[in-house]
Structures are given as C-alpha cells and as structure tokens.
Design a protein around this motif. Structure first.
Motif, PDB file in Angstrom:
ATOM      1  N   TRP A 177       0.866  -1.186   0.000  1.00 11.94           N
ATOM      2  CA  TRP A 177       0.000   0.000   0.000  1.00 11.94           C
ATOM      3  C   TRP A 177       0.901   1.234   0.000  1.00 11.94           C
ATOM      4  O   TRP A 177       2.019   1.175   0.540  1.00 11.94           O
ATOM      5  CB  TRP A 177      -0.884   0.003   1.253  1.00 11.94           C
ATOM      6  CG  TRP A 177      -2.037   0.975   1.183  1.00 11.94           C
ATOM      7  CD1 TRP A 177      -2.077   2.236   1.694  1.00 11.94           C
ATOM      8  CD2 TRP A 177      -3.308   0.751   0.567  1.00 11.94           C
ATOM      9  NE1 TRP A 177      -3.295   2.810   1.440  1.00 11.94           N
ATOM     10  CE2 TRP A 177      -4.077   1.929   0.738  1.00 11.94           C
ATOM     11  CE3 TRP A 177      -3.883  -0.326  -0.130  1.00 11.94           C
ATOM     12  CZ2 TRP A 177      -5.385   2.052   0.261  1.00 11.94           C
ATOM     13  CZ3 TRP A 177      -5.182  -0.195  -0.602  1.00 11.94           C
ATOM     14  CH2 TRP A 177      -5.916   0.986  -0.409  1.00 11.94           C
ATOM     15  N   THR A 178       0.416   2.312  -0.594  1.00 13.38           N
ATOM     16  CA  THR A 178       1.220   3.530  -0.683  1.00 13.38           C
ATOM     17  C   THR A 178       0.960   4.454   0.505  1.00 13.38           C
ATOM     18  O   THR A 178      -0.201   4.722   0.839  1.00 13.38           O
ATOM     19  CB  THR A 178       0.900   4.271  -1.994  1.00 13.38           C
ATOM     20  OG1 THR A 178       1.183   3.391  -3.083  1.00 13.38           O
ATOM     21  CG2 THR A 178       1.730   5.535  -2.135  1.00 13.38           C
ATOM     22  N   TYR A 179       2.037   4.889   1.135  1.00 10.11           N
ATOM     23  CA  TYR A 179       1.968   5.892   2.196  1.00 10.11           C
ATOM     24  C   TYR A 179       2.696   7.141   1.688  1.00 10.11           C
ATOM     25  O   TYR A 179       3.741   7.018   1.033  1.00 10.11           O
ATOM     26  CB  TYR A 179       2.675   5.408   3.468  1.00 10.11           C
ATOM     27  CG  TYR A 179       1.895   4.434   4.316  1.00 10.11           C
ATOM     28  CD1 TYR A 179       1.255   3.324   3.745  1.00 10.11           C
ATOM     29  CD2 TYR A 179       1.824   4.599   5.700  1.00 10.11           C
ATOM     30  CE1 TYR A 179       0.559   2.420   4.550  1.00 10.11           C
ATOM     31  CE2 TYR A 179       1.130   3.696   6.501  1.00 10.11           C
ATOM     32  CZ  TYR A 179       0.495   2.603   5.921  1.00 10.11           C
ATOM     33  OH  TYR A 179      -0.186   1.710   6.710  1.00 10.11           O
ATOM     34  N   GLU A 180       2.152   8.306   1.984  1.00 11.23           N
ATOM     35  CA  GLU A 180       2.769   9.552   1.524  1.00 11.23           C
ATOM     36  C   GLU A 180       3.303  10.356   2.701  1.00 11.23           C
ATOM     37  O   GLU A 180       2.683  10.418   3.761  1.00 11.23           O
ATOM     38  CB  GLU A 180       1.746  10.393   0.756  1.00 11.23           C
ATOM     39  CG  GLU A 180       1.353   9.763  -0.564  1.00 11.23           C
ATOM     40  CD  GLU A 180       0.225  10.514  -1.259  1.00 11.23           C
ATOM     41  OE1 GLU A 180       0.098  10.358  -2.479  1.00 11.23           O
ATOM     42  OE2 GLU A 180      -0.538  11.232  -0.577  1.00 11.23           O
ATOM     43  N   VAL A 186      -2.472   6.340   1.939  1.00 12.12           N
ATOM     44  CA  VAL A 186      -3.420   6.940   0.996  1.00 12.12           C
ATOM     45  C   VAL A 186      -4.812   6.407   1.337  1.00 12.12           C
ATOM     46  O   VAL A 186      -5.006   5.199   1.443  1.00 12.12           O
ATOM     47  CB  VAL A 186      -3.020   6.581  -0.455  1.00 12.12           C
ATOM     48  CG1 VAL A 186      -4.133   6.932  -1.432  1.00 12.12           C
ATOM     49  CG2 VAL A 186      -1.721   7.301  -0.820  1.00 12.12           C
ATOM     50  N   SER A 204      -9.987   1.571   2.622  1.00 15.16           N
ATOM     51  CA  SER A 204      -9.206   1.935   3.806  1.00 15.16           C
ATOM     52  C   SER A 204     -10.084   1.790   5.044  1.00 15.16           C
ATOM     53  O   SER A 204     -11.308   1.922   4.957  1.00 15.16           O
ATOM     54  CB  SER A 204      -8.745   3.394   3.709  1.00 15.16           C
ATOM     55  OG  SER A 204      -7.975   3.597   2.548  1.00 15.16           O
ATOM     56  N   THR A 229       7.574   8.936  -1.041  1.00 14.64           N
ATOM     57  CA  THR A 229       6.473   7.985  -1.133  1.00 14.64           C
ATOM     58  C   THR A 229       7.013   6.652  -0.637  1.00 14.64           C
ATOM     59  O   THR A 229       8.097   6.238  -1.039  1.00 14.64           O
ATOM     60  CB  THR A 229       5.985   7.855  -2.589  1.00 14.64           C
ATOM     61  OG1 THR A 229       5.491   9.130  -3.003  1.00 14.64           O
ATOM     62  CG2 THR A 229       4.875   6.832  -2.709  1.00 14.64           C
TER      63      THR A 229
END
Lengths: 139, 164
Positions: free
Chosen positions: B22-25, B70, B76, B115
C-alpha cells in the motif's frame, strides 16, 4: 543548547518534556496520525464509557517520547531505534511527563551511539509508557 | 473479555502472510500535521528553510511518523486510515482492543516528498492472562516501509495489539 556525544555520560538525564493533552490536542493528533479511534475523542463510545473516560492514544505518548529525544538531540544525530510499551492508560488534561536518561554510550564501526532509557510518568509518578531509544550522533 | 481463549490453528495459519503493498505519503502538510498533533515547537518540522539549515533534504518526518496511508473510501479503514484489505482477519471474537507497544527501527531517513511502499505481516500470536481483562490475545504485526524512489527499506515497525 544541544548536547554533544563527548559530553554525555551514562546516567545523563534528558530534560523533562511535560505534556498535558486536552481533547483538542488529541483531535489534532488523530488528524495528524490518521487514527480516528473514537476511544480517543468520543465520551459516548462504548469502550470509553466502560473505562469511564476517553484515553490518550498510546501512539501520542510514543510520539511524545520521540519529541523528547528529538529535542535533546537537537538534530546532531538520528534516532536508529525507538520503542515503548503501553503499561497504563493516560487521560486528557492530566500531566504526562516524558523523561529519560543515557543508559550506555559506545563507538561501533566508526559510529558514536547512545542507548537511552525513556518513559512517561503520570501525575502519581507511575511510569505508564516505559521505552528505549538508540541514537547515532552525526555531528 | 474472555475467561478462556485459545489460539486456533486457523489463526496460526495467518502468521507470516504478507499484505498487498500500500502507498503511504510523506508530504509537507502531513509532516506539519503530525508535528502539530504531537505539539512540537521545533521549527525544523514546520519550516523548510529551518529543516535545510539543520541538514535535512526537506521537512523530516518526526520520530515515530512513517507517512500517511493513501485513503480510499471502501478500501481503507475508516477508523485507522490503514488499508483495510490484506491483513488476515482473525475470528477471535474479542471486542476490546488496546495498543500494547511499538518498536520502530530506522534504516534510512524519511522526509517530505517521499512515497513509501508499505507491507505488513502478522508476525506472532500469544495469549496472556490479565486479572482485569481476562485472557488476552496479543498480536505482533511487522510492517516494512520502503522508499518507492530508491527501493531502500527505510523503516521496520513492530506493533503489538491486545484483544480482550
């Protein structure tokens, strides 16, 4: 003034950082962290009713211990590892004193390191969040 | 709260399985938001010039902040903002949840503009008896944070959740 690796000793105390988060601060932390568990802001939430109050996020206390170490280091180094256990609940508008001391300092592979014992204390002097950090001094 | 609670084979089978990435910013706004949530006054976490003067390439992530997942409605967790899919569901039937503890190991720096690709796995399951809360289930989750641009693992976090 930020400390240096040369001047710290085993037992050197970190300056106390006193927090007293109210509900508004906890709401800011919820927004900043993304943790919207109602246990930390909604007095009508079943688990809060069962406990008798909303409680401070454990991760708020963890982050506050991070702030304690960050303030002490003054950007002369980096945190390599930081941990804590949540042993007791803390409640809004109550003191959470973050403090700690140098447990060990050593050099390894050309790096200057220190291990810190850190914890939070409630108003009764009970350690609700004991932890540990390892920092590397870079300047 | 349970008088008796046992870890089933089905629960044990979930140990070691990894979630989908999963993408975290990490953004200037998210760093400031976290720092403000903790109550920092150190300008290094708010002012890009102060951060650069202190030797950082951009606003640094405050200690224990590892980016914001995200958020996508339906994908989510509405409560924790973390990706809902992927973590194995453990049908333990215990309604109470407390945070047991957490350890973060940093292997690189994390700054605004990064990212992160994040993968979690259930690392361990234990039970522990508590006078107040009955038999508790302690889960350990290990989460790995990889810088998307460099491919380097920048942090590993191990967290313990207590179900009762």
């Amino acid at each position: 003034m930020a400390i240096t690796w040369e001047e710290i000793r085993e037992g050197t105390a970190l300056p106390r950082l006193e927090k007293r988060p109210g509900v508004t601060q906890l709401v800011k932390y919820a927004a900043g962290s993304g943790d919207f568990n109602p246990l930390h802001h909604d007095y009508g939430f079943p688990q809060a009713k069962q406990i008798g109050s909303i409680i401070v996020h454990g991760r708020f206390k963890y982050a506050a211990l991070g702030e304690l170490v960050s303030n002490w280091l003054g950007h002369r180094g980096r945190i390599r590892k930081i941990s804590c256990e949540f042993r007791g609940m803390d409640f809004p508008d109550q003191p959470i004193v973050c403090t700690g001391k140098v447990a060990r300092k050593w050099e390894e592979s050309g790096e200057r390191l220190a291990q810190l014992t850190i914890w939070t204390e409630n108003g009764d002097g009970k350690q609700t969040t004991p932890g540990e950090a390892i920092v590397v001094f870079t300047r | 709260m349970a008088e008796r609670f046992e870890i089933t084979d089905a629960m044990r089978a979930a140990i070691g399985k990894e979630t989908a990435p999963w993408t975290y910013e990490v953004t200037t706004t998210s760093v400031r938001g976290f720092a403000r949530g903790v109550g920092y006054t150190d300008p290094v976490y708010f002012d890009v010039e102060a951060a650069r003067r202190a030797g950082y390439r951009h606003l640094p992530a405050p200690p224990t902040y590892l980016g914001t997942p995200v958020f996508i409605p339906g994908q989510s967790s509405d409560t924790f903002s973390t990706p809902a899919a992927g973590m194995p569901r453990l049908d333990h039937g215990l309604p109470g949840l407390l945070d047991g503890g957490v350890e973060t190991e940093y292997r690189g720096d994390i700054c605004a503009g990064d990212t992160l690709i994040v993968v979690s796995k259930l690392a361990d399951l234990q039970t522990r008896a508590s006078k107040a809360l009955g038999t508790m289930l302690i889960t350990t989750t290990e989460t790995t944070y990889t810088n998307a641009a460099t491919g380097a693992v920048v942090a590993v976090q191990r967290g313990q959740a207590i179900f009762y």
